[in-house]
Scaffold this motif. Structure first.
Motif, PDB file in Angstrom:
ATOM      1  N   LEU A  84       0.857  -1.183   0.000  1.00 47.37           N
ATOM      2  CA  LEU A  84       0.000   0.000   0.000  1.00 47.37           C
ATOM      3  C   LEU A  84       0.895   1.235   0.000  1.00 47.37           C
ATOM      4  N   TYR A  85       0.756   2.085  -1.024  1.00 45.02           N
ATOM      5  CA  TYR A  85       1.615   3.259  -1.186  1.00 45.02           C
ATOM      6  C   TYR A  85       0.791   4.533  -1.026  1.00 45.02           C
ATOM      7  N   VAL A  86       1.292   5.456  -0.206  1.00 40.40           N
ATOM      8  CA  VAL A  86       0.621   6.738  -0.004  1.00 40.40           C
ATOM      9  C   VAL A  86       1.235   7.751  -0.955  1.00 40.40           C
ATOM     10  N   PHE A  87       0.485   8.120  -1.975  1.00 42.57           N
ATOM     11  CA  PHE A  87       0.977   9.104  -2.936  1.00 42.57           C
ATOM     12  C   PHE A  87       0.794  10.527  -2.409  1.00 42.57           C
ATOM     13  N   GLN A  88      -0.311  10.778  -1.754  1.00 47.29           N
ATOM     14  CA  GLN A  88      -0.565  12.067  -1.114  1.00 47.29           C
ATOM     15  C   GLN A  88      -1.336  11.821   0.175  1.00 47.29           C
ATOM     16  N   GLY A  89      -1.144  12.718   1.158  1.00 49.05           N
ATOM     17  CA  GLY A  89      -1.983  12.697   2.338  1.00 49.05           C
ATOM     18  C   GLY A  89      -1.432  11.891   3.501  1.00 49.05           C
ATOM     19  N   LYS A  90      -2.336  11.592   4.448  1.00 42.23           N
ATOM     20  CA  LYS A  90      -1.966  10.897   5.678  1.00 42.23           C
ATOM     21  C   LYS A  90      -3.070   9.921   6.050  1.00 42.23           C
ATOM     22  N   ILE A  91      -2.691   8.683   6.353  1.00 36.67           N
ATOM     23  CA  ILE A  91      -3.651   7.646   6.717  1.00 36.67           C
ATOM     24  C   ILE A  91      -3.172   6.914   7.967  1.00 36.67           C
ATOM     25  N   THR A  92      -4.082   6.115   8.520  1.00 31.68           N
ATOM     26  CA  THR A  92      -3.726   5.162   9.570  1.00 31.68           C
ATOM     27  C   THR A  92      -4.221   3.791   9.138  1.00 31.68           C
ATOM     28  N   LEU A  93      -3.350   2.805   9.228  1.00 32.96           N
ATOM     29  CA  LEU A  93      -3.676   1.439   8.839  1.00 32.96           C
ATOM     30  C   LEU A  93      -3.917   0.612  10.094  1.00 32.96           C
ATOM     31  N   ASN A  94      -5.089  -0.016  10.159  1.00 37.61           N
ATOM     32  CA  ASN A  94      -5.447  -0.894  11.290  1.00 37.61           C
ATOM     33  C   ASN A  94      -5.328  -0.187  12.644  1.00 37.61           C
ATOM     34  N   ASP A  95      -5.667   1.106  12.681  1.00 33.48           N
ATOM     35  CA  ASP A  95      -5.670   1.877  13.926  1.00 33.48           C
ATOM     36  C   ASP A  95      -4.310   1.944  14.612  1.00 33.48           C
ATOM     37  N   SER A  96      -3.233   1.521  13.928  1.00 34.28           N
ATOM     38  CA  SER A  96      -1.949   1.449  14.635  1.00 34.28           C
ATOM     39  C   SER A  96      -0.739   1.859  13.799  1.00 34.28           C
ATOM     40  N   VAL A  97      -0.870   1.886  12.486  1.00 29.26           N
ATOM     41  CA  VAL A  97       0.288   2.167  11.628  1.00 29.26           C
ATOM     42  C   VAL A  97       0.027   3.458  10.862  1.00 29.26           C
ATOM     43  N   PRO A  98       0.632   4.585  11.267  1.00 27.08           N
ATOM     44  CA  PRO A  98       0.453   5.828  10.518  1.00 27.08           C
ATOM     45  C   PRO A  98       1.342   5.854   9.279  1.00 27.08           C
ATOM     46  N   LEU A  99       0.811   6.386   8.191  1.00 24.89           N
ATOM     47  CA  LEU A  99       1.561   6.504   6.938  1.00 24.89           C
ATOM     48  C   LEU A  99       1.305   7.869   6.325  1.00 24.89           C
ATOM     49  N   ILE A 100       2.372   8.493   5.818  1.00 24.28           N
ATOM     50  CA  ILE A 100       2.257   9.775   5.138  1.00 24.28           C
ATOM     51  C   ILE A 100       2.796   9.645   3.722  1.00 24.28           C
ATOM     52  N   LYS A 101       2.769  10.744   2.969  1.00 26.65           N
ATOM     53  CA  LYS A 101       3.230  10.746   1.586  1.00 26.65           C
ATOM     54  C   LYS A 101       4.619  10.122   1.459  1.00 26.65           C
ATOM     55  N   LYS A 102       4.776   9.258   0.440  1.00 27.45           N
ATOM     56  CA  LYS A 102       6.010   8.531   0.141  1.00 27.45           C
ATOM     57  C   LYS A 102       6.355   7.507   1.210  1.00 27.45           C
ATOM     58  N   GLU A 103       5.346   7.045   1.940  1.00 25.88           N
ATOM     59  CA  GLU A 103       5.531   5.889   2.811  1.00 25.88           C
ATOM     60  C   GLU A 103       4.613   4.775   2.326  1.00 25.88           C
ATOM     61  N   ALA A 104       4.931   3.557   2.748  1.00 22.34           N
ATOM     62  CA  ALA A 104       4.177   2.399   2.272  1.00 22.34           C
ATOM     63  C   ALA A 104       4.138   1.350   3.365  1.00 22.34           C
ATOM     64  N   ALA A 105       3.288   0.355   3.155  1.00 25.72           N
ATOM     65  CA  ALA A 105       3.212  -0.785   4.066  1.00 25.72           C
ATOM     66  C   ALA A 105       3.121  -2.061   3.242  1.00 25.72           C
ATOM     67  N   ILE A 106       3.854  -3.062   3.677  1.00 21.54           N
ATOM     68  CA  ILE A 106       3.787  -4.399   3.077  1.00 21.54           C
ATOM     69  C   ILE A 106       2.898  -5.240   3.974  1.00 21.54           C
ATOM     70  N   ILE A 107       1.850  -5.805   3.405  1.00 22.63           N
ATOM     71  CA  ILE A 107       0.855  -6.526   4.203  1.00 22.63           C
ATOM     72  C   ILE A 107       0.708  -7.938   3.654  1.00 22.63           C
ATOM     73  N   THR A 108       0.806  -8.924   4.525  1.00 19.64           N
ATOM     74  CA  THR A 108       0.633 -10.320   4.133  1.00 19.64           C
ATOM     75  C   THR A 108      -0.421 -10.972   5.020  1.00 19.64           C
ATOM     76  N   ASP A 109      -1.507 -11.443   4.412  1.00 21.46           N
ATOM     77  CA  ASP A 109      -2.552 -12.203   5.121  1.00 21.46           C
ATOM     78  C   ASP A 109      -3.049 -11.490   6.373  1.00 21.46           C
ATOM     79  N   GLU A 110      -3.186 -10.182   6.277  1.00 26.12           N
ATOM     80  CA  GLU A 110      -3.655  -9.407   7.422  1.00 26.12           C
ATOM     81  C   GLU A 110      -4.908  -8.649   7.025  1.00 26.12           C
TER      82      GLU A 110
END
Length: 256
Positions: free
Chosen positions: A196-222
């Motif tokens: 999951l790649y953040v091109f713009q803005g700010k998100i929170t993944l699963n109420d615990s992982v904050p991500l901003i522009k040019k950050e990403a998360a690798i998710i497996t079976d979650e």
């Protein structure tokens, strides 16, 4: 390097921070496999490399080759004029995407028309399912620049979109409006890996992982839920790491 380990090795989230991009010029390069501990591959499955270019002013990237890469040009602002060895001359913009299947041999040139509006977007290097496939160039006009609060399928290994990957790869995007949340798309089987790649803005993944522009998360079976802290433009890559792929493409290939 920063990562969050969730439950077990088969159910996990790894965070990729923007400092993990490579490159000092207008193109920042992400090899997603480098975010994983003890990785022996710079990519993850069929996801070989993600470039985030930002050009302020006119620039020409002269004719150059690609071999065994499948490349999606996904620009969100600015215009690039594309010329290639298949005889195409086309403009790529936020309303018009391009998919190049380089196969055995393919050359192209990019003239970035960034004087009026800076060019920013992604060039996505996907590994092909097999070596030396036939070169092909495809274009897709978007009815709307953004798909608000729902996933839009941009590429898949089978029907449903003009962009058909030769590997088991899916590509989605969405613009998630502030205060909204969204689940990951439901695919036909488990055991897939997502980036999951953040091109713009700010998100929170699963109420615990904050991500901003040019950050990403690798998710497996979650099971994952995304919440938009601000308006956020997101790009989602999904790959089947157990499927057949060719890992030696010129740009998408393993660089270890």
């Amino acid at each position: 390097m920063f990562f969050i380990f969730v439950r077990s090795r088969k159910e996990m989230i790894y965070k990729i921070k923007k400092e993990q991009f490579l490159g000092d010029g207008p193109i920042k390069i992400l090899y997603p496999g480098l975010a994983l501990p003890n990785s022996v591959d710079t990519g993850i499955g069929s996801i070989g490399r993600i470039d985030h270019p930002e050009f302020h002013g006119n620039t020409v990237i002269k004719m150059h080759p690609h071999v065994n890469d499948e490349i999606v040009s996904y620009f969100r602002s600015g215009i690039s004029e594309h010329k290639d060895s298949e005889g195409y001359t086309e403009n790529i913009s936020k309303n018009r995407l391009m998919f190049m299947k380089a196969g055995k041999s393919f050359y192209h040139e990019e003239k970035i028309l960034g004087k009026e509006e800076p060019l920013e977007g992604l060039q996505i290097f996907i590994r092909p399912g097999k070596k030396d496939l036939k070169p092909e160039v495809l274009f897709r006009d978007l009815e709307h620049v953004h798909s608000e609060n729902q996933w839009r399928l941009l590429g898949a290994p089978n029907g449903g979109t003009e962009f058909r990957f030769s590997s088991r790869t899916w590509l989605y995007d969405t613009k998630l409006l502030e205060g909204s949340s969204i689940d990951f798309p439901q695919l036909e089987n488990e055991g897939l890996t997502s980036v999951l790649y953040v091109f713009q803005g700010k998100i929170t993944l699963n109420d615990s992982v904050p991500l901003i522009k040019k950050e990403a998360a690798i998710i497996t079976d979650e099971l994952s839920v995304i919440y938009a802290e601000t308006d956020a433009e997101l790009v989602l890559f999904v790959t089947d790491e157990n499927s057949e792929i060719f890992k030696e493409g010129m740009y998408s290939g393993n660089k270890y």
